[in-house]
Design a protein around this motif. Sequence first.
Motif, PDB file in Angstrom:
ATOM      1  N   ALA B  24     -41.059  -4.524  81.841  1.00 60.78           N
ATOM      2  CA  ALA B  24     -40.770  -5.807  82.467  1.00 60.78           C
ATOM      3  C   ALA B  24     -41.091  -6.963  81.533  1.00 60.78           C
ATOM      4  O   ALA B  24     -42.058  -6.899  80.752  1.00 60.78           O
ATOM      5  N   SER B  25     -40.288  -8.015  81.616  1.00 60.73           N
ATOM      6  CA  SER B  25     -40.549  -9.228  80.852  1.00 60.73           C
ATOM      7  C   SER B  25     -39.903 -10.410  81.549  1.00 60.73           C
ATOM      8  O   SER B  25     -39.049 -10.235  82.427  1.00 60.73           O
ATOM      9  N   THR B  28     -44.193 -13.029  85.631  1.00 62.51           N
ATOM     10  CA  THR B  28     -45.583 -12.589  85.732  1.00 62.51           C
ATOM     11  C   THR B  28     -45.624 -11.276  86.505  1.00 62.51           C
ATOM     12  O   THR B  28     -45.681 -11.261  87.736  1.00 62.51           O
ATOM     13  N   PHE B  29     -45.583 -10.181  85.768  1.00 63.06           N
ATOM     14  CA  PHE B  29     -45.456  -8.842  86.343  1.00 63.06           C
ATOM     15  C   PHE B  29     -46.535  -8.582  87.393  1.00 63.06           C
ATOM     16  O   PHE B  29     -46.237  -8.027  88.461  1.00 63.06           O
ATOM     17  N   SER B  30     -47.739  -8.988  87.125  1.00 69.41           N
ATOM     18  CA  SER B  30     -48.864  -8.658  88.000  1.00 69.41           C
ATOM     19  C   SER B  30     -48.820  -9.395  89.336  1.00 69.41           C
ATOM     20  O   SER B  30     -49.634  -9.123  90.214  1.00 69.41           O
ATOM     21  N   SER B  53     -48.829  -5.365  94.015  1.00 73.50           N
ATOM     22  CA  SER B  53     -49.099  -6.015  92.732  1.00 73.50           C
ATOM     23  C   SER B  53     -50.352  -5.470  92.044  1.00 73.50           C
ATOM     24  O   SER B  53     -50.380  -5.350  90.819  1.00 73.50           O
ATOM     25  N   ARG B  72     -48.280   1.783  88.074  1.00 71.24           N
ATOM     26  CA  ARG B  72     -47.992   0.621  87.228  1.00 71.24           C
ATOM     27  C   ARG B  72     -49.166   0.351  86.319  1.00 71.24           C
ATOM     28  O   ARG B  72     -50.299   0.740  86.613  1.00 71.24           O
ATOM     29  N   ASN B  74     -50.430  -3.102  84.703  1.00 75.82           N
ATOM     30  CA  ASN B  74     -50.201  -4.541  84.588  1.00 75.82           C
ATOM     31  C   ASN B  74     -50.504  -5.059  83.186  1.00 75.82           C
ATOM     32  O   ASN B  74     -49.926  -6.060  82.753  1.00 75.82           O
ATOM     33  N   ASN B  77     -47.302  -4.434  81.433  1.00 82.50           N
ATOM     34  CA  ASN B  77     -46.096  -4.888  82.128  1.00 82.50           C
ATOM     35  C   ASN B  77     -45.112  -3.737  82.349  1.00 82.50           C
ATOM     36  O   ASN B  77     -43.907  -3.865  82.081  1.00 82.50           O
ATOM     37  N   SER B  78     -45.649  -2.641  82.840  1.00 82.06           N
ATOM     38  CA  SER B  78     -44.823  -1.442  82.977  1.00 82.06           C
ATOM     39  C   SER B  78     -44.986  -0.774  84.339  1.00 82.06           C
ATOM     40  O   SER B  78     -46.074  -0.768  84.917  1.00 82.06           O
TER      41      SER B  78
END
Lengths: 108, 115
Positions: B24-25, B28-30, B53, B72, B74, B77-78
Amino acid sequence: EIVLTQSPGTLSLSPGERATLSCRASQSVSSSYLAWYQQKPGQAPRLLIYGASSRATGIPDRFSGSGSGTDFTLTISRLEPEDFAVYYCQQYGSSTWTFGQGTKLEIK
Amino acid sequence: QVQLVESGGGLVKPGGSLRLSCAASGFTFSDYYMSWIRQAPGKGLEWVSYISSSSSYTNYADSVKGRFTISRDNAKNSLYLQMNSLRAEDTAVYYCAACGEGCGWGQGTLVTVSS
């Protein structure tokens, strides 16, 4: 599990006409968690509407969503050639998320 | 701008395992719930799993419960999906989605379960 039933299964219309797509839930859905997506062949779905009536970023204003409780509607006011696609509704407010089976919007 | 790139799909025999990843990019993934959604060839969309999250909450469709595990990282970002005991009916394009106000989707990765 909340079952979403979309109708009609296929909608045949001409460019310039108005399209009305229905999504009916088996039990009440929080409007905050009802979304609509558009999918074209070979592509990922694209978010159109969230919160039942809010347009996602970059979505033209000919797309509008309405409804509450168990009945929701996606309206395309004047069809453009690029609008012919499959449309899905989704609820993500319950512990398990579900999609409708889709409505195919085809050129008449 | 949400960018999600799935990887790890391929051909696997029935009973086999596969691990999907999603990088992910652009956001803010988290802050986001993340989900896996699949689409069998010529069929509609089927929700598979989601994770909150902070990874506190996960849930699965009945069709994959006990066989698939979502996770996940964080810091990286995956998002991941470990798929075990695969069946022919798991054959589909698997999409990674970031869900807040609706879901933003990746382009998908194809998983084919066949002998």
